[in-house]
Design a protein around this motif. Structure first.
Motif, short mmCIF file in Angstrom:
data_model
loop_
_atom_site.label_atom_id
_atom_site.label_comp_id
_atom_site.label_asym_id
_atom_site.label_seq_id
_atom_site.Cartn_x
_atom_site.Cartn_y
_atom_site.Cartn_z
N SER A 27 -19.21 -52.78 -2.18
CA SER A 27 -18.57 -51.59 -2.76
C SER A 27 -19.62 -50.62 -3.28
CB SER A 27 -17.63 -51.98 -3.89
OG SER A 27 -16.59 -52.78 -3.43
N TYR A 33 -20.37 -47.15 -1.31
CA TYR A 33 -20.04 -45.95 -2.09
C TYR A 33 -21.22 -44.99 -2.09
CZ TYR A 33 -18.97 -42.92 -6.02
OH TYR A 33 -18.75 -41.81 -6.81
N THR A 81 -21.26 -41.40 -0.29
CA THR A 81 -21.54 -40.22 -1.12
C THR A 81 -22.68 -39.41 -0.52
OG1 THR A 81 -20.78 -41.37 -3.10
CG2 THR A 81 -22.17 -39.45 -3.44
N LEU A 90 -15.16 -49.00 -7.29
CA LEU A 90 -15.22 -47.61 -6.83
C LEU A 90 -14.80 -46.64 -7.93
CD1 LEU A 90 -13.80 -48.03 -3.22
CD2 LEU A 90 -16.18 -47.72 -3.90
N LEU A 123 -17.67 -46.51 -10.47
CA LEU A 123 -18.80 -45.73 -9.93
C LEU A 123 -18.49 -44.23 -9.95
CD1 LEU A 123 -19.91 -47.95 -6.94
CD2 LEU A 123 -21.25 -47.43 -8.98
N GLU A 124 -17.29 -43.87 -9.56
CA GLU A 124 -16.91 -42.45 -9.55
C GLU A 124 -16.94 -41.89 -10.97
OE1 GLU A 124 -15.96 -38.74 -8.17
OE2 GLU A 124 -16.71 -40.47 -7.09
#
Length: 187
Positions: free
Chosen positions: A25, A29, A33, A83, A86-87
């Protein structure tokens, strides 16, 4: 195998499987990105069916790679949680990154001056003149000659300065091609 062992096998995850989902993940990610940072302006400036299909395919491949060989409920929860975290983290750090890396990300770009398309600027962005014309129509332009300045923004929008108008020079600082803007169009 008992009922509960089989149930856990279907919805659970081993410690190694959970760690694998977590690592996948994070890595995917960051890769996704980066892909969006590089290809984002082109994809959002002209969202064609092909670009939509490519993004859907990338998303599908990333999701499948994150969940591993046998997707489970617990693996999915770990992936979604990772996710979202992280966002949130990158979103809260983004203002700092923008200050440090201001010149490295996608920048607004001058693509037209006095009704003339700057084809080398479009080429640099990976766009064709027909795509720019589509964006101009969406932006309400009916005659190209009525535009004194057109700037393509990083997310695909246009800033249009119509004939007879001027733009504050502070608003064009940091724009790629700012030297191409005639002084008569700024104040």
């Amino acid at each position: 195998m008992t009922f509960f062992q089989e149930l856990w096998f279907q919805i659970g995850a081993s410690p190694a499987g959970a760690l694998g989902v977590l690592i996948a993940s994070i890595v995917l990610y960051l890769v996704f990105t980066l892909i969006l940072q590089v290809a984002g302006p082109r994809l959002s400036a002209n969202p064609s069916m092909l670009s939509f299909a490519v993004m859907a395919l990338l998303g599908s491949l990333v999701a499948r790679a994150i969940l591993g060989e046998t997707p489970t409920l617990v693996g999915g929860l770990i992936a979604v949680s990772t996710l979202l975290v992280l966002e949130y983290l990158l979103g809260s750090l983004r203002p700092g990154f923008d200050r440090v890396f201001a010149r490295r990300g996608p920048r607004p770009t001058v693509v037209m001056v006095h009704g003339h398309v700057l084809t080398w600027q479009l080429h640099h962005l990976g766009l064709r003149e027909a795509q720019l014309h589509t964006l101009l129509r969406r932006g309400g332009v009916r005659r190209v000659i009525d535009t004194d300045l057109v700037i393509l923004e990083p997310r695909g929008g246009l800033t249009i300065v119509h004939r007879g108008e001027k733009i504050d020079e502070r608003l064009v600082r940091g724009v790629r091609g700012v030297g191409l803007i005639p002084r008569s169009l700024t104040y």
